[in-house]
Design a protein around this motif. Structure first.
Motif, PDB file in Angstrom:
ATOM      1  N   LEU A 129     -10.567   1.190   2.020  1.00 52.82           N
ATOM      2  CA  LEU A 129     -11.350  -0.007   1.735  1.00 52.82           C
ATOM      3  C   LEU A 129     -12.796   0.128   2.192  1.00 52.82           C
ATOM      4  O   LEU A 129     -13.719  -0.301   1.501  1.00 52.82           O
ATOM      5  CB  LEU A 129     -10.707  -1.236   2.370  1.00 52.82           C
ATOM      6  CG  LEU A 129      -9.405  -1.675   1.700  1.00 52.82           C
ATOM      7  CD1 LEU A 129      -8.756  -2.800   2.490  1.00 52.82           C
ATOM      8  CD2 LEU A 129      -9.648  -2.109   0.271  1.00 52.82           C
ATOM      9  N   LYS A 130     -13.034   0.726   3.349  1.00 50.43           N
ATOM     10  CA  LYS A 130     -14.405   0.913   3.824  1.00 50.43           C
ATOM     11  C   LYS A 130     -15.167   1.830   2.874  1.00 50.43           C
ATOM     12  O   LYS A 130     -16.358   1.611   2.616  1.00 50.43           O
ATOM     13  CB  LYS A 130     -14.425   1.478   5.252  1.00 50.43           C
ATOM     14  CG  LYS A 130     -13.993   0.487   6.318  1.00 50.43           C
ATOM     15  CD  LYS A 130     -14.794  -0.807   6.314  1.00 50.43           C
ATOM     16  CE  LYS A 130     -16.119  -0.689   7.004  1.00 50.43           C
ATOM     17  NZ  LYS A 130     -16.827  -1.976   7.152  1.00 50.43           N
ATOM     18  N   ALA A 171     -12.041  -4.813   6.445  1.00 50.13           N
ATOM     19  CA  ALA A 171     -10.763  -4.650   5.761  1.00 50.13           C
ATOM     20  C   ALA A 171      -9.689  -5.467   6.474  1.00 50.13           C
ATOM     21  O   ALA A 171      -8.563  -5.558   6.005  1.00 50.13           O
ATOM     22  CB  ALA A 171     -10.380  -3.180   5.731  1.00 50.13           C
ATOM     23  N   HIS A 172     -10.034  -6.052   7.599  1.00 47.75           N
ATOM     24  CA  HIS A 172      -9.075  -6.851   8.375  1.00 47.75           C
ATOM     25  C   HIS A 172      -9.119  -8.293   7.902  1.00 47.75           C
ATOM     26  O   HIS A 172     -10.150  -8.791   7.500  1.00 47.75           O
ATOM     27  CB  HIS A 172      -9.400  -6.794   9.865  1.00 47.75           C
ATOM     28  CG  HIS A 172      -9.411  -5.406  10.395  1.00 47.75           C
ATOM     29  ND1 HIS A 172      -8.262  -4.719  10.671  1.00 47.75           N
ATOM     30  CD2 HIS A 172     -10.428  -4.563  10.668  1.00 47.75           C
ATOM     31  CE1 HIS A 172      -8.575  -3.511  11.095  1.00 47.75           C
ATOM     32  NE2 HIS A 172      -9.887  -3.398  11.100  1.00 47.75           N
ATOM     33  N   ALA A 229      -4.505   2.492   9.159  1.00 45.81           N
ATOM     34  CA  ALA A 229      -5.743   3.262   9.309  1.00 45.81           C
ATOM     35  C   ALA A 229      -6.181   3.854   7.970  1.00 45.81           C
ATOM     36  O   ALA A 229      -7.373   3.854   7.642  1.00 45.81           O
ATOM     37  CB  ALA A 229      -5.555   4.368  10.344  1.00 45.81           C
ATOM     38  N   ALA A 230      -5.233   4.340   7.190  1.00 53.09           N
ATOM     39  CA  ALA A 230      -5.564   4.918   5.888  1.00 53.09           C
ATOM     40  C   ALA A 230      -6.066   3.842   4.932  1.00 53.09           C
ATOM     41  O   ALA A 230      -7.053   4.045   4.219  1.00 53.09           O
ATOM     42  CB  ALA A 230      -4.355   5.633   5.301  1.00 53.09           C
ATOM     43  N   GLY A 268       0.823  -1.210   0.000  1.00 54.50           N
ATOM     44  CA  GLY A 268       0.000   0.000   0.000  1.00 54.50           C
ATOM     45  C   GLY A 268       0.853   1.254   0.000  1.00 54.50           C
ATOM     46  O   GLY A 268       1.442   1.598   1.015  1.00 54.50           O
ATOM     47  N   LEU A 269       0.915   1.925  -1.135  1.00 52.71           N
ATOM     48  CA  LEU A 269       1.629   3.194  -1.207  1.00 52.71           C
ATOM     49  C   LEU A 269       0.648   4.333  -0.957  1.00 52.71           C
ATOM     50  O   LEU A 269      -0.519   4.238  -1.325  1.00 52.71           O
ATOM     51  CB  LEU A 269       2.257   3.374  -2.593  1.00 52.71           C
ATOM     52  CG  LEU A 269       3.424   2.473  -2.925  1.00 52.71           C
ATOM     53  CD1 LEU A 269       3.807   2.634  -4.394  1.00 52.71           C
ATOM     54  CD2 LEU A 269       4.611   2.798  -2.042  1.00 52.71           C
ATOM     55  N   PRO A 270       1.101   5.424  -0.355  1.00 51.24           N
ATOM     56  CA  PRO A 270       0.222   6.579  -0.205  1.00 51.24           C
ATOM     57  C   PRO A 270      -0.271   7.054  -1.571  1.00 51.24           C
ATOM     58  O   PRO A 270       0.428   6.892  -2.575  1.00 51.24           O
ATOM     59  CB  PRO A 270       1.123   7.635   0.445  1.00 51.24           C
ATOM     60  CG  PRO A 270       2.207   6.856   1.108  1.00 51.24           C
ATOM     61  CD  PRO A 270       2.406   5.648   0.241  1.00 51.24           C
TER      62      PRO A 270
END
Length: 67
Positions: free
Chosen positions: A35-36, A65-66, A29-30, A13-15
Motif C-alpha cells: 500500500l505504501k 495503510a493502518h 507488513a507485506a 490479502g492473498l500473497p
C-alpha cells in the motif's frame, strides 16, 4: 485473518501469485509495504501531471495503510 465477509473463506490479502485455494494470508507488513508503494507511485504521478497537485501528493504520501 481479515476476511471480506463472515461467510467468506478467502483471506482479504492473498500473497502475490497465490491461488484462492491456498488459505495462506498476506502478512500485515507485506500489505503495508504494498500500500505504501501504491501511495508513493500515485503521489509521483500527481507531481508529474501538475505542479499545483504537489500538496495533494504530499498528503497522499503520508497516507497510512493502518485503519
Amino acid at each position: 485473518m481479515l476476511r471480506l465477509a463472515p461467510y467468506e473463506d478467502t483471506p482479504l490479502g492473498l500473497p502475490i501469485g497465490a491461488a484462492a485455494s491456498n488459505e495462506r494470508a498476506q502478512t500485515c507488513a507485506a500489505l503495508h509495504a504494498i500500500l505504501k508503494n501504491v501511495f508513493a507511485g500515485a503521489a509521483a504521478r500527481l507531481r508529474e501531471r501538475d505542479d499545483a497537485a504537489s500538496a495533494r501528493a504530499d498528503l497522499l504520501e503520508k497516507a497510512s495503510a493502518h485503519s
